[in-house]
Design a protein around this motif. Structure first.
Motif, PDB file in Angstrom:
ATOM      1  N   LYS A 124      27.407  12.988  35.615  1.00 43.58           N
ATOM      2  CA  LYS A 124      28.824  13.308  35.494  1.00 43.58           C
ATOM      3  C   LYS A 124      29.663  12.086  35.154  1.00 43.58           C
ATOM      4  O   LYS A 124      30.708  12.201  34.515  1.00 43.58           O
ATOM      5  CB  LYS A 124      29.319  13.922  36.801  1.00 43.58           C
ATOM      6  CG  LYS A 124      28.702  15.278  37.105  1.00 43.58           C
ATOM      7  CD  LYS A 124      29.247  15.852  38.403  1.00 43.58           C
ATOM      8  CE  LYS A 124      28.637  17.209  38.701  1.00 43.58           C
ATOM      9  NZ  LYS A 124      29.146  17.787  39.977  1.00 43.58           N
TER      10      LYS A 124
ATOM     11  N   LYS B 247      25.994  20.898  29.976  1.00 38.74           N
ATOM     12  CA  LYS B 247      25.306  21.051  28.684  1.00 38.74           C
ATOM     13  C   LYS B 247      24.427  19.861  28.346  1.00 38.74           C
ATOM     14  O   LYS B 247      23.772  19.855  27.301  1.00 38.74           O
ATOM     15  CB  LYS B 247      26.339  21.256  27.575  1.00 38.74           C
ATOM     16  CG  LYS B 247      27.128  22.539  27.726  1.00 38.74           C
ATOM     17  CD  LYS B 247      28.114  22.694  26.561  1.00 38.74           C
ATOM     18  CE  LYS B 247      28.909  23.991  26.690  1.00 38.74           C
ATOM     19  NZ  LYS B 247      29.859  24.160  25.568  1.00 38.74           N
TER      20      LYS B 247
ATOM     21  N   ASP C  85      29.176  15.693  29.438  1.00 43.34           N
ATOM     22  CA  ASP C  85      29.147  17.112  29.789  1.00 43.34           C
ATOM     23  C   ASP C  85      27.843  17.341  30.541  1.00 43.34           C
ATOM     24  O   ASP C  85      26.779  17.547  29.938  1.00 43.34           O
ATOM     25  CB  ASP C  85      29.222  17.969  28.521  1.00 43.34           C
ATOM     26  CG  ASP C  85      29.414  19.451  28.854  1.00 43.34           C
ATOM     27  OD1 ASP C  85      29.803  20.216  27.962  1.00 43.34           O
ATOM     28  OD2 ASP C  85      29.151  19.846  30.021  1.00 43.34           O
TER      29      ASP C  85
END
Length: 310
Positions: free
Chosen positions: A298, A253, A250
């Motif tokens: 990512k 976050k 994520d």
């Protein structure tokens, strides 16, 4: 050659001379008969002397040949020993070259460890200097606390003076001025006290941070570190004796989902935050392993695995 062997030695040349003397003996006898009998003893003596000389020469020749054979055999043995010594010398030179290479590698490793030790020593001196400064700040705060006790005593006296204001009207103005001054000093002292408390709290926080840094440096000296990069939904990667697999990330976050396989047990950490260590134990180790991810992207994460040395 012994005297017996010399006496029994059959010299071919001597045999020829004896045969020749036998063949020529009749003419010699004729000559003796004709008046040459005085030459016969001289000829016999010459023949015997010649035989003795030839026998002695044969003995020396035989002894020389035997010594030559012994010297040849000794020379062959010396050549064999020289060949063995040459082989040993080549083997020793090979060992010496290998030892020189090992010495070079050891010197390089020693130099690298010396540089790392110097880095940690510099960090340790900086931390000691910060602790000394913080100790001085704590002493200053202690002195300020003592001043606060004096201020509290002055505040008590002010309360007594305020009680006497109603009883002595003639002194109200002067006492009010004194009380205002004292109140101002008390307010300023309280402000200083609040500031001192804030400074003390900052010093405590810095002391705790320094303690954590010292513990981290000490911990780094007792552990081995293995860096890794895990791809999202990639295959299992083995880091030291632990298998790791990245399931999800994520990026917004800065969290990730990882699976750890150690000692046949599977540990799942879902939604774990970056720079938050994951501790787990492995059989045979008294201290826990530490897994830390310091970058979340990512499609991948990077970090290191910390393993205790003992």
């Amino acid at each position: 050659m012994s005297p017996e062997e010399i006496r029994d030695f059959d010299d071919p040349l001597m045999g020829r001379l004896e045969k020749k003397s036998v063949k020529e003996s009749p003419p010699a006898a004729d000559k003796a008969e004709s008046g040459g009998g005085s030459r016969k003893p001289l000829l016999v003596v010459s023949v015997v002397a010649l035989a003795a000389v030839l026998s002695l020469g044969g003995y020396y020749l035989y002894d020389a040949q035997r010594n030559l054979a012994a010297l040849s055999q000794s020379l062959d043995q010396s050549r064999q020993q020289l060949g063995a010594v040459s082989e040993r010398l080549e083997t020793s030179q090979g060992h010496l070259s290998a030892l020189e290479e090992d010495l070079g590698r050891s010197q390089q490793e020693l130099s690298s460890q010396g540089r790392e030790l110097s880095k940690y020593q510099t960090l340790y001196r900086d931390l000691k200097s910060q602790q000394s400064e913080q100790g001085q700040e704590l002493e200053t705060i202690t002195i300020r606390k003592a001043d606060q006790a004096v201020v509290d005593q002055l505040a008590d006296r002010t309360s007594g003076i305020e009680g006497q204001v109603g009883e002595i009207d003639s002194r109200v103005g002067r006492i009010d001025g004194n009380v205002a001054d004292l109140r101002e000093q008390s307010t300023q002292t309280r402000a200083d006290l609040d500031q001192t408390r804030g400074t003390l709290e900052q010093v405590r926080e810095r002391t705790e941070a320094n303690g954590q840094e010292i513990a981290a440096v000490r911990n780094s000296l007792e552990r081995d570190y293995y860096s890794f990069e895990l791809q999202k939904n990639g295959s299992v990667i083995k880091v030291f004796d632990v298998a790791l697999s990245l399931k999800d990330t994520d990026f917004g976050k800065q969290r990730f989902h990882v699976e750890i396989l150690a000692n046949g047990q599977r540990i799942r950490k879902k939604g774990h935050a970056i720079n938050e260590p994951i501790f787990f134990y492995v059989d045979g180790k008294e201290k826990p392993y530490e897994l830390l991810v310091n970058k979340v992207d990512k499609k991948f994460v990077t970090g290191h695995l910390s393993v205790p040395k003992t």
